[in-house]
Design an enzyme around this catalytic site. Structure first.
Site, PDB file in Angstrom:
ATOM      1  N   GLY A   3      41.596  37.103  40.684  1.00 56.58           N
ATOM      2  CA  GLY A   3      40.898  35.951  40.111  1.00 56.58           C
ATOM      3  C   GLY A   3      41.865  35.046  39.360  1.00 56.58           C
ATOM      4  O   GLY A   3      41.715  33.820  39.348  1.00 56.58           O
ATOM      5  N   ASP A   4      42.863  35.656  38.735  1.00 56.91           N
ATOM      6  CA  ASP A   4      43.855  34.865  37.995  1.00 56.91           C
ATOM      7  C   ASP A   4      44.701  34.052  38.986  1.00 56.91           C
ATOM      8  O   ASP A   4      45.011  32.882  38.733  1.00 56.91           O
ATOM      9  CB  ASP A   4      44.766  35.792  37.180  1.00 56.91           C
ATOM     10  CG  ASP A   4      43.961  36.785  36.354  1.00 56.91           C
ATOM     11  OD1 ASP A   4      42.828  36.448  35.970  1.00 56.91           O
ATOM     12  OD2 ASP A   4      44.455  37.906  36.120  1.00 56.91           O
TER      13      ASP A   4
HETATM   14  O1  LIG Z   1      40.089  42.995  29.348  1.00 59.83           O
HETATM   15  P1  LIG Z   1      40.215  41.612  29.953  1.00 59.83           P
HETATM   16  O2  LIG Z   1      40.967  40.687  29.048  1.00 59.83           O
HETATM   17  O3  LIG Z   1      38.926  41.056  30.437  1.00 59.83           O
HETATM   18  O4  LIG Z   1      41.077  41.771  31.275  1.00 59.83           O
HETATM   19  C1  LIG Z   1      42.404  42.214  31.203  1.00 59.83           C
HETATM   20  C2  LIG Z   1      42.898  42.468  32.596  1.00 59.83           C
HETATM   21  O5  LIG Z   1      42.115  43.460  33.258  1.00 59.83           O
HETATM   22  O6  LIG Z   1      42.801  41.275  33.335  1.00 59.83           O
HETATM   23  C3  LIG Z   1      43.941  41.119  34.168  1.00 59.83           C
HETATM   24  C4  LIG Z   1      43.500  40.951  35.585  1.00 59.83           C
HETATM   25  O7  LIG Z   1      42.654  39.852  35.720  1.00 59.83           O
HETATM   26  C5  LIG Z   1      44.813  42.317  33.952  1.00 59.83           C
HETATM   27  O8  LIG Z   1      46.163  41.949  33.947  1.00 59.83           O
HETATM   28  C6  LIG Z   1      44.367  42.868  32.629  1.00 59.83           C
HETATM   29  O9  LIG Z   1      44.577  44.242  32.490  1.00 59.83           O
END
Ligand SMILES: O=P(O)(O)OC[C@@]1(O)O[C@H](CO)[C@@H](O)[C@@H]1O
Length: 361
Positions: free
Chosen positions: A251-252
């Site tokens: 998604g990122d």
């Molecule tokens: O706990 P959050 O902040 O929702 O998500 C954090 C996370 O799961 O998001 C990224 C993947 O999108 C990972 O790099 C990281 O570990």
């Protein structure tokens, strides 16, 4: 320049196993450590594809120092705000069929002073940015209301705001007038309080979030691709992934690819008239000006047809290519240009709203 803000970054340890059996001792096939956190990943993806980005994040303890080292080794332009707590570690268990089980720590508490320091650095970096992208969960100590005030301040600074978060923080971002929000299906369902079984459900939910104040919604739908909903446009697409390895960070990568392409097309449209950052400055929240430039032509056409906005179609296609490439890579590694398979992207400008979504989440 695209600035990212990650309030709760992480060290991401990804472990590949044959099969997840609860209660057993599992022997790993491989393990890797990546710098993590959603905004951090957006910056890493942009960097890997030659798009200028600066990452603002709080860092603390040995894990925080290691995170800074890993990011510096990748060449990420970084503003690390020191905090008293210890940066978290998140664990991914990846099985050969692409199934991913993730355990995320809550993260260190951010004091009001530390949150103010991160806010200050984000606003300082925003001064030269076309977009500020605020991503991820809120760490303990940061309330959705405080998060909303951060969003308010970014919007008031005249820079476009994109947000990828969930729950009340997502709603607060929309109400602050974020120009773009990027929930996944589960997050969108959660924030509107109902299940989303079809594209029309997703579009209706996106419109509800837009009615709260967000300019546009880019909903990521896993194997069902993504749908972009703006005031003038509904367009969706998919990208086939033949050998999925890890959905972490997909998604990122989608968001990074979308913003990279949009920034590129805006720079091309601006031609020699000046830097993209200047062209991107906006005068108010998304409720008073549409998220993106050049909407009048689309408005004149009536309806919401993706074909009227080739810039947004191209941006969605690029985002889908980046997201699919990320799924093919281990851990939360972000894709390089040679790893994109743009030919696998299919765009549906006339979104079939009643088509059911195939995947579960
Ligand atoms: O706990 P959050 O902040 O929702 O998500 C954090 C996370 O799961 O998001 C990224 C993947 O999108 C990972 O790099 C990281 O570990």
């Amino acid at each position: 320049m695209i600035v990212t803000v990650t309030l709760n970054p992480s060290l991401d340890r990804a472990i590949e196993i044959d099969h997840l059996a609860r209660g057993d001792v599992l022997r790993a096939r491989s393990a890797r450590l990546d710098p993590g956190g959603k905004g951090v990943n957006v910056s890493r993806a942009l960097l890997a594809n030659g798009v200028a980005s600066r990452a603002v994040l709080p860092c603390g303890g040995d894990e925080g120092a290691q995170l800074v080292r890993l990011l510096a080794a990748e060449g990420v332009d970084l503003v690390a705000v020191p905090i008293g707590g210890q940066t978290r570690s998140n664990i991914t268990l990846a099985e050969p069929d692409g199934t991913v089980t993730k355990v995320n720590e809550p993260g260190p508490t951010l004091s009001a002073v530390e949150f103010d320091a991160v806010t200050g650095q984000a606003l300082a970096a925003a001064g030269t940015a076309g977009w500020v992208v605020v991503c991820g969960s809120l760490p303990p100590g940061v309330t959705p209301a405080a998060f909303g005030r951060l969003c308010d301040r970014i919007v008031a600074a005249g820079v476009r705001l994109a947000v990828d978060t969930s729950g009340p923080a997502l709603r607060a971002a929309a109400e602050a007038g974020a120009h773009l929000v990027k929930p996944n299906r589960e997050e969108l369902s959660d924030v509107v309080g109902r299940p989303l079984g079809s594209r029309s459900d997703v579009i209706a939910a996106a419109d509800q979030v837009r009615a709260w104040g967000a300019g546009a919604v880019l909903a990521s739908l896993g194997a069902d691709g993504a749908i972009l909903v703006t005031a003038d446009t509904v367009v969706s697409g998919t990208a086939a992934v033949t050998a999925p390895r890890s959905t972490v960070g997909a998604g990122d990568a989608l968001l990074a690819g979308f913003l990279a392409a949009l920034t590129r097309s805006e720079a091309a449209a601006a031609g020699a008239t000046g830097p993209t950052e200047t062209a991107n400055r906006v005068s108010g929240p998304a409720t008073t000006a549409d998220t993106f430039t050049a909407v009048d032509e689309a408005r004149a056409g009536g309806g919401r047809d993706g074909r009227l906005r080739p810039d947004l179609v191209a941006a969605l296609a690029e985002g889908l290519a980046w997201g699919a490439a990320a799924v093919s890579l281990p851990g939360s590694r972000m894709p390089r240009p040679d790893e994109m398979r743009r030919g696998d992207v299919v765009i549906h400008p006339d979104s079939d709203p009643v088509r059911s979504l195939a995947s579960q989440g």
